[in-house]
Design a protein around this motif. Structure first.
Motif, PDB file in Angstrom:
ATOM      1  N   ALA A   1     -11.646  42.413   4.429  1.00 29.39           N
ATOM      2  CA  ALA A   1     -12.463  42.207   5.635  1.00 29.39           C
ATOM      3  C   ALA A   1     -11.580  42.139   6.884  1.00 29.39           C
ATOM      4  N   GLU A   2     -10.445  41.468   6.733  1.00 35.76           N
ATOM      5  CA  GLU A   2      -9.503  41.342   7.853  1.00 35.76           C
ATOM      6  C   GLU A   2      -8.982  42.726   8.252  1.00 35.76           C
ATOM      7  N   HIS A   3      -8.698  43.560   7.253  1.00 35.19           N
ATOM      8  CA  HIS A   3      -8.223  44.919   7.557  1.00 35.19           C
ATOM      9  C   HIS A   3      -9.309  45.740   8.257  1.00 35.19           C
ATOM     10  N   TYR A   4     -10.556  45.510   7.865  1.00 33.08           N
ATOM     11  CA  TYR A   4     -11.675  46.199   8.519  1.00 33.08           C
ATOM     12  C   TYR A   4     -11.732  45.796  10.005  1.00 33.08           C
ATOM     13  N   ARG A   5     -11.523  44.500  10.249  1.00 32.81           N
ATOM     14  CA  ARG A   5     -11.498  44.027  11.648  1.00 32.81           C
ATOM     15  C   ARG A   5     -10.358  44.677  12.423  1.00 32.81           C
ATOM     16  N   HIS A   6      -9.225  44.842  11.746  1.00 37.77           N
ATOM     17  CA  HIS A   6      -8.080  45.454  12.431  1.00 37.77           C
ATOM     18  C   HIS A   6      -8.383  46.911  12.784  1.00 37.77           C
ATOM     19  N   ARG A   7      -9.122  47.578  11.895  1.00 35.76           N
ATOM     20  CA  ARG A   7      -9.527  48.962  12.206  1.00 35.76           C
ATOM     21  C   ARG A   7     -10.461  48.970  13.417  1.00 35.76           C
ATOM     22  N   GLN A   8     -11.342  47.967  13.469  1.00 36.78           N
ATOM     23  CA  GLN A   8     -12.227  47.868  14.631  1.00 36.78           C
ATOM     24  C   GLN A   8     -11.414  47.648  15.911  1.00 36.78           C
ATOM     25  N   ALA A   9     -10.381  46.822  15.785  1.00 31.10           N
ATOM     26  CA  ALA A   9      -9.516  46.574  16.953  1.00 31.10           C
ATOM     27  C   ALA A   9      -8.812  47.862  17.368  1.00 31.10           C
ATOM     28  N   CYS A  10      -8.369  48.648  16.368  1.00 30.86           N
ATOM     29  CA  CYS A  10      -7.685  49.919  16.672  1.00 30.86           C
ATOM     30  C   CYS A  10      -8.636  50.846  17.438  1.00 30.86           C
ATOM     31  N   LYS A  11      -9.881  50.888  16.979  1.00 28.89           N
ATOM     32  CA  LYS A  11     -10.869  51.746  17.643  1.00 28.89           C
ATOM     33  C   LYS A  11     -11.066  51.271  19.086  1.00 28.89           C
ATOM     34  N   MET A  12     -11.146  49.974  19.243  1.00 26.56           N
ATOM     35  CA  MET A  12     -11.347  49.438  20.588  1.00 26.56           C
ATOM     36  C   MET A  12     -10.144  49.739  21.487  1.00 26.56           C
ATOM     37  N   ILE A  13      -8.949  49.646  20.918  1.00 21.23           N
ATOM     38  CA  ILE A  13      -7.744  49.960  21.701  1.00 21.23           C
ATOM     39  C   ILE A  13      -7.807  51.419  22.176  1.00 21.23           C
ATOM     40  N   GLU A  14      -8.203  52.311  21.287  1.00 18.85           N
ATOM     41  CA  GLU A  14      -8.287  53.729  21.652  1.00 18.85           C
ATOM     42  C   GLU A  14      -9.350  53.948  22.730  1.00 18.85           C
ATOM     43  N   GLU A  15     -10.462  53.250  22.594  1.00 19.52           N
ATOM     44  CA  GLU A  15     -11.535  53.396  23.589  1.00 19.52           C
ATOM     45  C   GLU A  15     -11.091  52.861  24.955  1.00 19.52           C
ATOM     46  N   VAL A  16     -10.433  51.697  24.918  1.00 16.00           N
ATOM     47  CA  VAL A  16      -9.964  51.110  26.181  1.00 16.00           C
ATOM     48  C   VAL A  16      -8.893  52.009  26.809  1.00 16.00           C
TER      49      VAL A  16
ATOM     50  N   MET B   1     -19.298  56.993  24.856  1.00 14.78           N
ATOM     51  CA  MET B   1     -19.907  55.660  24.906  1.00 14.78           C
ATOM     52  C   MET B   1     -19.043  54.674  24.104  1.00 14.78           C
ATOM     53  N   THR B   2     -18.758  53.531  24.676  1.00 15.60           N
ATOM     54  CA  THR B   2     -17.918  52.563  23.974  1.00 15.60           C
ATOM     55  C   THR B   2     -18.789  51.484  23.350  1.00 15.60           C
ATOM     56  N   THR B   3     -18.807  51.454  22.033  1.00 18.68           N
ATOM     57  CA  THR B   3     -19.713  50.518  21.357  1.00 18.68           C
ATOM     58  C   THR B   3     -18.998  49.615  20.358  1.00 18.68           C
ATOM     59  N   SER B   4     -17.717  49.862  20.086  1.00 16.57           N
ATOM     60  CA  SER B   4     -17.060  49.104  19.015  1.00 16.57           C
ATOM     61  C   SER B   4     -16.847  47.648  19.410  1.00 16.57           C
ATOM     62  N   THR B   5     -16.910  46.778  18.385  1.00 17.77           N
ATOM     63  CA  THR B   5     -16.636  45.352  18.580  1.00 17.77           C
ATOM     64  C   THR B   5     -15.740  44.896  17.427  1.00 17.77           C
ATOM     65  N   ILE B   6     -15.148  43.732  17.592  1.00 18.34           N
ATOM     66  CA  ILE B   6     -14.361  43.156  16.488  1.00 18.34           C
ATOM     67  C   ILE B   6     -15.204  42.028  15.896  1.00 18.34           C
ATOM     68  N   GLU B   7     -15.732  42.273  14.708  1.00 18.43           N
ATOM     69  CA  GLU B   7     -16.637  41.292  14.099  1.00 18.43           C
ATOM     70  C   GLU B   7     -15.859  40.102  13.552  1.00 18.43           C
ATOM     71  N   SER B   8     -16.555  38.977  13.416  1.00 14.60           N
ATOM     72  CA  SER B   8     -15.908  37.827  12.774  1.00 14.60           C
ATOM     73  C   SER B   8     -16.162  37.887  11.265  1.00 14.60           C
ATOM     74  N   ILE B   9     -15.356  37.167  10.507  1.00 15.74           N
ATOM     75  CA  ILE B   9     -15.485  37.174   9.041  1.00 15.74           C
ATOM     76  C   ILE B   9     -16.182  35.885   8.602  1.00 15.74           C
ATOM     77  N   PRO B  10     -17.141  35.967   7.683  1.00 15.60           N
ATOM     78  CA  PRO B  10     -17.778  34.732   7.195  1.00 15.60           C
ATOM     79  C   PRO B  10     -16.723  33.824   6.549  1.00 15.60           C
ATOM     80  N   PRO B  11     -16.655  32.556   6.962  1.00 17.40           N
ATOM     81  CA  PRO B  11     -15.622  31.653   6.415  1.00 17.40           C
ATOM     82  C   PRO B  11     -15.658  31.538   4.894  1.00 17.40           C
ATOM     83  N   ARG B  12     -16.831  31.774   4.282  1.00 12.69           N
ATOM     84  CA  ARG B  12     -16.894  31.641   2.819  1.00 12.69           C
ATOM     85  C   ARG B  12     -15.936  32.609   2.123  1.00 12.69           C
ATOM     86  N   LEU B  13     -15.583  33.706   2.811  1.00 10.53           N
ATOM     87  CA  LEU B  13     -14.675  34.676   2.192  1.00 10.53           C
ATOM     88  C   LEU B  13     -13.261  34.120   2.011  1.00 10.53           C
ATOM     89  N   LEU B  14     -12.954  33.008   2.696  1.00 15.26           N
ATOM     90  CA  LEU B  14     -11.632  32.399   2.517  1.00 15.26           C
ATOM     91  C   LEU B  14     -11.414  31.988   1.058  1.00 15.26           C
TER      92      LEU B  14
END
Lengths: 220, 185
Positions: free
Chosen positions: B23-38, B1-14
């Protein structure tokens, strides 16, 4: 080719017609407060990067934004800016992705460009140990770009025209900045000096309070 | 089942750049997971392919500028010789260059799949390239999280973080208030 440029100019001037005051603003007398020493291969000027009005920046450009005491063109511009325009700030601004820094890191070929860049090549040799740890050539050239800005600021800080300006009591600060065409943002390399004492610290002499604080952190 | 998404980061973290990078690295990990799923999927999934193309086209290059032309130079100036950070940053820079090249190849393949509406993983060579990119990216992120960000936490002064945060924000079209670091955009 020249006809095409002249045609482009006609189109550009005609395109400003909607902004009635555009050329009035350009032609208005304005005392420059900043001397901007930039690189000839930079795609963004000081005015582009700061949004200051036309005339607020007096600009000099050469390959690698060098501030050489042997360059009569540079010295003439510096003297004019300090003594006639009485600028209060001099900015040495390098840019990431600088072709001159890349050339200084590659095999030298005989030619005037290599003579011109010889001081940058020597700077790279002095910092070879650090630069060799950066495996990517573009990142290595970017690091050299930072080192070069700091080195040019040190040159400027020792320039007699600058010291004569301070001796006259004229306020003057020197700044070392870098920008990237990829984001248009300026980075302060924390080499600013505003007095002979600070200039002395920058080129390796006794440190004042500012120098001590900077010295605690790694000098560029 | 493919469920991963790439979340956005709250702008306040800037206003908190190190947290932003985590947080950005966490998003990149999510992207990696999505790449593998795709890459593993047998069926073409247009929204996910588009999401990945946008990530590879916009987010990844911006992140490389954040690090290569801002965060790493600042760290080089702030770190002590004993931190031995030069060698790590030098290696990471080379990886960034490789990332950009690999990401561009993956993006080109995804764009081609968008045209043909074929599942990207049906081409065995491209599937392997996608999985290799995700694996390399994960390793790279792990190194940054384990070494670079902890050193940054130690060495960067509050004023460094403030100015770094302002530049991260400006790169994303936002202006942070100088005094309080509040998001004005």
């Amino acid at each position: 080719m020249s006809e095409a440029l002249l045609a482009d100019n006609l189109a550009w001037a005609a395109g400003r017609h909607g902004d009635r005051d555009f050329f009035t603003r350009q032609a208005a007398p304005r005392q420059a407060e900043h001397l901007w020493i930039g690189c000839a291969c930079s795609r963004l000027s000081g005015q582009d990067l700061t949004g200051l009005p036309p005339g607020a920046i007096f600009a000099l450009a050469n390959l690698g934004n060098l501030a050489l005491s042997q360059d009569i063109g540079f010295l003439s511009g510096l003297q004019y800016a300090l003594e006639v325009l009485k600028v209060r700030h001099v900015v040495v601004c390098g840019h990431y992705g600088c072709g001159a820094m890349g050339a200084a890191l590659s095999d030298p070929a005989p030619g005037l460009v290599d003579h011109w860049l010889a001081p940058v090549r020597a700077l790279a040799w002095r910092h070879a140990q650090d630069l060799e740890t950066i495996l990517d050539p573009a990142a290595r050239a970017n690091r050299l770009c930072e080192l070069n800005v700091a080195a040019q600021l040190a040159q400027l800080a020792a320039n007699p025209l600058v010291h004569e300006t301070w001796r006259r009591g004229q306020p003057l600060s020197l700044h070392g900045w870098i920008h990237s065409a990829a984001d248009g943002l300026l980075r302060d390399l924390e080499t600013s000096v505003s007095s002979p004492r600070q200039a002395m610290a920058l080129v390796g002499g006794p440190m004042d309070q500012v120098g001590r604080r900077r010295g605690k952190r790694k000098a560029s | 089942m493919t469920t991963s998404t790439i979340e956005s980061i709250p702008p306040r973290l800037l206003a908190e750049p190190i947290e932003w990078f985590f947080a950005e690295h966490y998003r990149h990990r999510q992207a990696c997971k999505m790449i593998e799923e795709v890459a593993a999927a047998m069926v073409f999934d247009r929204p996910r392919v588009i999401e990945l193309i946008v990530f590879l086209d916009q987010d990844l290059p911006l992140h490389v500028i954040d690090e290569e032309e801002d965060f790493f130079p600042l760290l080089r100036r702030r770190c002590e010789p004993g931190d031995d950070v030069e060698r790590v940053l030098g290696m990471l820079s080379a990886e960034h260059r490789a990332d950009v090249v690999q990401a561009s190849a993956v993006r080109d393949h995804l764009l081609a799949c968008l045209e043909t509406e074929r599942a990207p993983g049906l081409d065995a060579t491209q599937r392997k390239a996608m999985i290799a990119f995700a694996a390399q990216e994960r390793r790279h992120l792990g190194l940054e999280n384990a070494i670079v960000l902890p050193i940054a936490r130690l060495r960067l002064a509050p004023e460094d973080l403030t100015t770094l945060g302002r530049r991260l924000a400006a790169r994303r079209g936002r202006l942070l208030d100088v005094a309080v670091g509040a998001d004005q955009a």
